[in-house]
Structure formats: C-alpha cells, structure tokens
Design a protein around this motif. Structure first.
Motif, PDB file in Angstrom:
ATOM      1  N   LEU A 235       9.433  11.150  -5.420  1.00  0.00           N
ATOM      2  CA  LEU A 235       8.045  11.523  -5.151  1.00  0.00           C
ATOM      3  C   LEU A 235       7.103  10.749  -6.064  1.00  0.00           C
ATOM      4  O   LEU A 235       6.037  10.276  -5.631  1.00  0.00           O
ATOM      5  N   TYR A 236       7.479  10.578  -7.319  1.00  0.00           N
ATOM      6  CA  TYR A 236       6.656   9.820  -8.261  1.00  0.00           C
ATOM      7  C   TYR A 236       6.449   8.385  -7.778  1.00  0.00           C
ATOM      8  O   TYR A 236       5.358   7.815  -7.922  1.00  0.00           O
ATOM      9  N   GLN A 237       7.496   7.822  -7.189  1.00  0.00           N
ATOM     10  CA  GLN A 237       7.438   6.402  -6.819  1.00  0.00           C
ATOM     11  C   GLN A 237       6.524   6.122  -5.628  1.00  0.00           C
ATOM     12  O   GLN A 237       6.215   4.958  -5.350  1.00  0.00           O
ATOM     13  N   PHE A 238       6.088   7.158  -4.925  1.00  0.00           N
ATOM     14  CA  PHE A 238       5.182   6.941  -3.798  1.00  0.00           C
ATOM     15  C   PHE A 238       3.862   6.339  -4.254  1.00  0.00           C
ATOM     16  O   PHE A 238       3.391   5.342  -3.698  1.00  0.00           O
ATOM     17  N   TRP A 239       3.244   6.902  -5.299  1.00  0.00           N
ATOM     18  CA  TRP A 239       1.878   6.529  -5.661  1.00  0.00           C
ATOM     19  C   TRP A 239       1.785   5.161  -6.338  1.00  0.00           C
ATOM     20  O   TRP A 239       0.679   4.602  -6.439  1.00  0.00           O
ATOM     21  N   ILE A 240       2.900   4.588  -6.761  1.00  0.00           N
ATOM     22  CA  ILE A 240       2.826   3.293  -7.452  1.00  0.00           C
ATOM     23  C   ILE A 240       2.767   2.135  -6.463  1.00  0.00           C
ATOM     24  O   ILE A 240       2.684   0.976  -6.872  1.00  0.00           O
ATOM     25  N   HIS A 241       2.777   2.416  -5.162  1.00  0.00           N
ATOM     26  CA  HIS A 241       2.657   1.360  -4.150  1.00  0.00           C
ATOM     27  C   HIS A 241       1.184   1.185  -3.765  1.00  0.00           C
ATOM     28  O   HIS A 241       0.756   1.567  -2.672  1.00  0.00           O
ATOM     29  N   THR A 242       0.406   0.625  -4.656  1.00  0.00           N
ATOM     30  CA  THR A 242      -1.011   0.416  -4.372  1.00  0.00           C
ATOM     31  C   THR A 242      -1.559  -0.725  -5.213  1.00  0.00           C
ATOM     32  O   THR A 242      -1.108  -0.960  -6.345  1.00  0.00           O
ATOM     33  N   LYS A 243      -2.536  -1.416  -4.629  1.00  0.00           N
ATOM     34  CA  LYS A 243      -3.255  -2.465  -5.361  1.00  0.00           C
ATOM     35  C   LYS A 243      -4.588  -1.960  -5.881  1.00  0.00           C
ATOM     36  O   LYS A 243      -5.314  -2.691  -6.558  1.00  0.00           O
ATOM     37  N   SER A 244      -4.930  -0.706  -5.574  1.00  0.00           N
ATOM     38  CA  SER A 244      -6.234  -0.170  -5.956  1.00  0.00           C
ATOM     39  C   SER A 244      -6.290   0.232  -7.417  1.00  0.00           C
ATOM     40  O   SER A 244      -7.370   0.315  -7.997  1.00  0.00           O
TER      41      SER A 244
ATOM     42  N   ASN B 192       0.851  -1.184   0.000  1.00  0.00           N
ATOM     43  CA  ASN B 192       0.000   0.000   0.000  1.00  0.00           C
ATOM     44  C   ASN B 192       0.886   1.233   0.000  1.00  0.00           C
ATOM     45  O   ASN B 192       2.118   1.140   0.007  1.00  0.00           O
ATOM     46  N   LEU B 193       0.263   2.401  -0.001  1.00  0.00           N
ATOM     47  CA  LEU B 193       1.026   3.638  -0.108  1.00  0.00           C
ATOM     48  C   LEU B 193       1.988   3.835   1.056  1.00  0.00           C
ATOM     49  O   LEU B 193       3.053   4.435   0.891  1.00  0.00           O
ATOM     50  N   ALA B 194       1.629   3.338   2.231  1.00  0.00           N
ATOM     51  CA  ALA B 194       2.518   3.487   3.379  1.00  0.00           C
ATOM     52  C   ALA B 194       3.853   2.786   3.132  1.00  0.00           C
ATOM     53  O   ALA B 194       4.905   3.250   3.594  1.00  0.00           O
ATOM     54  N   VAL B 195       3.818   1.672   2.401  1.00  0.00           N
ATOM     55  CA  VAL B 195       5.049   0.924   2.118  1.00  0.00           C
ATOM     56  C   VAL B 195       6.025   1.778   1.307  1.00  0.00           C
ATOM     57  O   VAL B 195       7.244   1.612   1.406  1.00  0.00           O
TER      58      VAL B 195
ATOM     59  N   LYS C 283      -5.502  -0.880 -11.063  1.00  0.00           N
ATOM     60  CA  LYS C 283      -5.203  -2.144 -11.751  1.00  0.00           C
ATOM     61  C   LYS C 283      -4.287  -1.935 -12.955  1.00  0.00           C
ATOM     62  O   LYS C 283      -3.263  -2.589 -13.085  1.00  0.00           O
ATOM     63  N   THR C 284      -4.675  -1.047 -13.864  1.00  0.00           N
ATOM     64  CA  THR C 284      -3.873  -0.843 -15.068  1.00  0.00           C
ATOM     65  C   THR C 284      -4.105   0.566 -15.605  1.00  0.00           C
ATOM     66  O   THR C 284      -5.156   1.172 -15.350  1.00  0.00           O
ATOM     67  N   LEU C 285      -3.102   1.078 -16.312  1.00  0.00           N
ATOM     68  CA  LEU C 285      -3.212   2.403 -16.936  1.00  0.00           C
ATOM     69  C   LEU C 285      -3.151   2.301 -18.454  1.00  0.00           C
ATOM     70  O   LEU C 285      -2.819   3.270 -19.139  1.00  0.00           O
ATOM     71  N   GLY C 286      -3.465   1.136 -18.986  1.00  0.00           N
ATOM     72  CA  GLY C 286      -3.559   0.971 -20.433  1.00  0.00           C
ATOM     73  C   GLY C 286      -2.234   1.159 -21.143  1.00  0.00           C
ATOM     74  O   GLY C 286      -1.198   0.639 -20.711  1.00  0.00           O
ATOM     75  N   PRO C 287      -2.214   1.924 -22.255  1.00  0.00           N
ATOM     76  CA  PRO C 287      -0.991   2.089 -23.054  1.00  0.00           C
ATOM     77  C   PRO C 287       0.167   2.711 -22.279  1.00  0.00           C
ATOM     78  O   PRO C 287       1.329   2.507 -22.639  1.00  0.00           O
ATOM     79  N   LEU C 288      -0.136   3.471 -21.219  1.00  0.00           N
ATOM     80  CA  LEU C 288       0.941   4.089 -20.437  1.00  0.00           C
ATOM     81  C   LEU C 288       1.828   3.049 -19.757  1.00  0.00           C
ATOM     82  O   LEU C 288       2.966   3.349 -19.379  1.00  0.00           O
ATOM     83  N   GLU C 289       1.296   1.823 -19.617  1.00  0.00           N
ATOM     84  CA  GLU C 289       2.070   0.762 -18.975  1.00  0.00           C
ATOM     85  C   GLU C 289       3.346   0.439 -19.754  1.00  0.00           C
ATOM     86  O   GLU C 289       4.303  -0.070 -19.177  1.00  0.00           O
ATOM     87  N   TYR C 290       3.358   0.736 -21.043  1.00  0.00           N
ATOM     88  CA  TYR C 290       4.521   0.382 -21.851  1.00  0.00           C
ATOM     89  C   TYR C 290       5.704   1.308 -21.575  1.00  0.00           C
ATOM     90  O   TYR C 290       6.857   0.903 -21.689  1.00  0.00           O
ATOM     91  N   ILE C 291       5.418   2.557 -21.198  1.00  0.00           N
ATOM     92  CA  ILE C 291       6.478   3.555 -21.036  1.00  0.00           C
ATOM     93  C   ILE C 291       6.791   3.818 -19.568  1.00  0.00           C
ATOM     94  O   ILE C 291       7.953   3.876 -19.171  1.00  0.00           O
ATOM     95  N   PHE C 292       5.736   3.964 -18.758  1.00  0.00           N
ATOM     96  CA  PHE C 292       5.921   4.405 -17.382  1.00  0.00           C
ATOM     97  C   PHE C 292       5.862   3.250 -16.396  1.00  0.00           C
ATOM     98  O   PHE C 292       5.187   2.245 -16.621  1.00  0.00           O
ATOM     99  N   ASN C 293       6.579   3.442 -15.291  1.00  0.00           N
ATOM    100  CA  ASN C 293       6.450   2.522 -14.167  1.00  0.00           C
ATOM    101  C   ASN C 293       5.115   2.799 -13.487  1.00  0.00           C
ATOM    102  O   ASN C 293       4.801   3.951 -13.172  1.00  0.00           O
ATOM    103  N   THR C 294       4.324   1.789 -13.278  1.00  0.00           N
ATOM    104  CA  THR C 294       2.968   1.940 -12.773  1.00  0.00           C
ATOM    105  C   THR C 294       2.750   0.979 -11.603  1.00  0.00           C
ATOM    106  O   THR C 294       3.584   0.099 -11.343  1.00  0.00           O
ATOM    107  N   PRO C 295       1.633   1.120 -10.880  1.00  0.00           N
ATOM    108  CA  PRO C 295       1.359   0.177  -9.790  1.00  0.00           C
ATOM    109  C   PRO C 295       1.396  -1.281 -10.229  1.00  0.00           C
ATOM    110  O   PRO C 295       1.869  -2.147  -9.491  1.00  0.00           O
ATOM    111  N   GLN C 296       0.904  -1.562 -11.447  1.00  0.00           N
ATOM    112  CA  GLN C 296       0.911  -2.940 -11.927  1.00  0.00           C
ATOM    113  C   GLN C 296       2.340  -3.475 -12.041  1.00  0.00           C
ATOM    114  O   GLN C 296       2.631  -4.603 -11.627  1.00  0.00           O
ATOM    115  N   HIS C 297       3.238  -2.672 -12.572  1.00  0.00           N
ATOM    116  CA  HIS C 297       4.639  -3.096 -12.698  1.00  0.00           C
ATOM    117  C   HIS C 297       5.310  -3.199 -11.334  1.00  0.00           C
ATOM    118  O   HIS C 297       6.113  -4.115 -11.093  1.00  0.00           O
ATOM    119  N   HIS C 298       4.986  -2.258 -10.453  1.00  0.00           N
ATOM    120  CA  HIS C 298       5.690  -2.233  -9.168  1.00  0.00           C
ATOM    121  C   HIS C 298       5.181  -3.317  -8.221  1.00  0.00           C
ATOM    122  O   HIS C 298       5.916  -3.736  -7.326  1.00  0.00           O
TER     123      HIS C 298
END
Length: 431
Positions: A177-186, A137-140, A188-203
C-alpha cells in the motif's frame, strides 16, 4: 490452567483469523488519489493521464486481483505451515516489538524479492509488467502481473520461523500500500526523509530505462537497504528519465503485456544448445549471454534516449464506449470479489476468464487491431448468454436486464462494424 488455554486460543485466533484485505478495499482511495494527481497536473500545466494507458494499468490491477481470487492466497500456505510446525519462537501478538520486527522483516525481504525479480530472468518475465508503461503516475502503481505473488513468496519464508502469519500478511499489505503513492512526478523531494525512506524521487529512478537507472532502488518502504547493498542511485537533474522497458512492447493489450516476455524466455531456453545454458537462460539475468557474467556486461547495456511514446488516436465516442464498458467490468469484478468465497471454484474461474477476456478486448480496441471488432462482438454475446443461463444472487433483476439490453445493443453495433471491417483510426506517436 484455564488462563493458559485462553491465551493459547487467543494466539490461535490472532494467527489464523481472517484478516482485512487492505489493498483490495483501498481501490476507491486509489482512484481518489489519481483524481487529485490529475488536478495537480492541471495546476502545473502538464499533460493529464492518457485514457488508454491508464485503463491498461488498471486492467493489470484487476487481472492481478482476479488471480488472487483463483489462488485464494495459496502462496501463503507454506508460510502458515512453517510457522505452525517449525517456528523457533512465539512472539507476543500484542507487543510493539512484534510489530516492529514484522515491519522491518517484511521490508527487508521485499528488497530481495524485488531485486531477484530484476536479476532472475523468469521472475523478470512477470515483473516487467510493472515497468511496461511509458508513463509514471499513480495508475502505474497498480500495474502488476497475475503471477507476481508467486514470484517471490519463497523469500519471505524465513520470517515464518518467528513472525506470526497475521503480522506477516498485515505488514505485507501495508508495504504494498505504501508503494502506491511513490509512483508520481508531482512530488519532487521530501528533504531529509529521502535518506531513509523510499520516495517518488527514488522510485522515478527505479522505473527509468536510462543506463544509470537500471537495476537500482529496489526498496519498498525503506531505501536504506539499497544504500547498504550498493544498489542506490540518485535522480540526475540534468538527464530526462525515459520510462518503460528498454525494448518497449507497443500495446495496450494487458494479456499480451502479461505474457509476451514469458514467451521470450521460452524462446531463449529453446535456443540454447546445452543444459547449462538453458538453465542460465531462465535463472540468470535478462542481459546474460553465453560466456558472459550472470548479469551481463555494463558495456552491453542499451543507451535509451528520449523516444516517441506509443499512442493510438481513436474517436471520442470510442473512448467513451470503452470507459463505460471498463467501468462495468470494475463493477462486475467487485461483485465477484465480494461473493467469490461462496461460489464454486469453476464458476469463479469462468468469470475470471471472462474479465480477462473483456480487458483484452478493450486493449485490442485501444490498439485499433483489425479483428478487435469481432472479439468485442463475441465478448458482448458471451455476457448476454451468461446473464440468461446463470443465476445471479444479490443482484437486482432490473439491473441485470439493463446490462443485458446494453450488451445486446453493443454486440449489434460491433457486428455492423465487423461486417465493414472498419478501422477506427490510424496509429500515431506522440513526442
């Protein structure tokens, strides 16, 4: 001539002037987003944050920032020195190209810092703190080692040959700071952005202990580095991700979690019979064994399956007590962070030690350790002594008196508990 001097002075101010501590001032927003995530968990009818694990994560964040108050950005001095004496070019401060190069350069270096923290044993000894929670979660995202800043500063030094220090520090903060918000299971996916950016799904993959998750998805803002260098892995929809370390340490004590693996590395070093193996025990991967490759063999990896989550049930009154005392520690840390520049380094060290000791005592109570009552009694009495013996500037005297009375009563309570050698409750494990 005067125009040239003005430009040089402008560049000097731009490079060396104090910069806003973006991550430090973002704490209220961190807490706000954690509240929002809990609201989403309620809507999704999923378990909320556990208080013990959450306070442990936040404690690590406070310990990390306490270290920054002590080190005073000492890890950045080498960067400043190289830029001042050996820079190969001077990029214009206010041109977009400088900002773009700084952003990409910092993220590229972060990939290698992060990868090294997984592939070099002594660096993993610090970075494992971030992976020690069995939650995601975000606290992590705030759970960091006090030595994390020193683990990889050398990887950023090549940027000092052309990126101004102010740009480097600013983009390094934004990257974290960007890496804080990717610690979540809420999310699921950000579609095409998953190919370029680090996202919660990848993290989520990066934090998993499943075999396919190990040593994958190191990117900070961009995931393209993992795709380029062969460390990318997609999240498997048919396999539950198990969070935490492969060999978990059942504890909510932040000091133990900060130090236990370093002790293990020292044990590995001492157990080796040759200097070659001793050095390998420090600088090769965590899975390395004599006679095997630097990062170990794939077949030696432990298959982690869904397992009970470490938890300790304590009474509601004790949870409330710990939450109140933790909140006071957060307030105390805030005051120290605001005024530490004008304080004697020894005074700062004293209060940092007290903060770490306080967070340790809170963790011991969450763990229901037999001697936790005694440690908490000592902690309360130490603060009462500090209030009576030291002068606190810019703090209301009535507030100090309130804290003094509160900690005296808390100490008296734990004195009675320690006489009884009371165990708050028994440990149980959640599934």
């Amino acid at each position: 001539m005067q125009s040239t001097i003005r430009k040089q002075n402008y560049r000097r101010r731009a490079d060396w002037s104090p910069l806003p501590r973006v991550v430090a001032v973002a704490w209220p927003y961190f807490l706000l987003f954690m509240l929002i995530e809990n609201i989403l968990l309620i809507i999704e009818n999923r378990p909320l944050y556990r208080l013990n694990d959450t306070i442990t994560s936040l404690s690590h964040g406070l310990i990390e920032h306490s270290g920054k108050l002590l080190f005073r950005a000492g890890e950045s001095y080498a960067y400043f020195y190289i830029y001042q004496h050996f820079k190969l070019m001077e990029l214009p401060w206010n041109r977009p190209i400088t900002w773009y190069l700084a952003a990409i350069g910092v993220d590229f270096c972060y990939y290698w810092v992060h990868r090294a923290c997984h592939e070099v044993h002594i660096l993993w000894a610090q970075h494992q703190v971030h992976h020690s929670s069995e939650e995601f979660n975000l606290a992590v995202g705030l759970r960091q080692s006090i030595l994390q800043g020193w683990c990889g500063f050398i990887f950023y030094l090549p940027l000092a040959f052309y990126i101004p220090p102010a740009h480097f520090i600013t983009h390094q903060q934004f990257n974290l700071l960007y890496q804080f918000w990717i610690h979540t299971k809420s999310i699921k996916t950000l579609g095409p952005l998953e190919y370029i950016f680090n996202t919660p799904q990848h993290h989520r993959v990066h934090h998993g202990s499943n075999i396919y998750c190990l040593d994958k998805n190191y990117g900070g803002v961009l995931i393209i580095w993992d795709r380029i260098f062969g460390t990318f892995a997609e999240e498997k929809k048919d396999e539950e991700i198990v969070y935490g370390l492969v060999y978990n340490q059942p504890s909510f004590n932040p000091l133990h979690l900060q130090t236990f693996y370093t002790e293990y590395v020292i044990q590995r070093f001492n157990s080796m019979t040759t200097w070659r193996h001793k050095l390998a025990a420090i600088f090769y991967g965590p899975s390395w064994q004599p006679g095997k490759p630097r990062l170990g063999l794939e077949e030696d990896k432990v298959k982690v399956v869904p397992r009970p989550v470490y938890d300790v049930r304590i009474p509601l009154w004790c949870n409330i007590y710990l939450l109140i005392h933790f909140s006071i520690m957060v307030y105390g840390f805030h005051l120290l962070a605001v005024h530490h520049v004008g304080l004697n380094p020894l005074t700062v060290l004293t209060f940092v030690i007290y903060i770490i000791g306080s967070l340790t005592a809170i963790g011991m109570l969450f763990d229901n350790k037999p001697n936790a009552c005694v440690f908490e009694l000592c902690r309360c009495m130490v603060l009462v002594t500090l209030i009576q013996r030291m002068q606190f500037i810019n703090i209301n005297e009535n507030l100090l008196l309130t804290f003094e009375i509160f900690f005296v009563l808390s100490g008296l309570f734990w004195f009675l508990q320690s006489i009884k050698v009371l165990q708050i409750s028994s440990k149980i494990k959640l599934h």
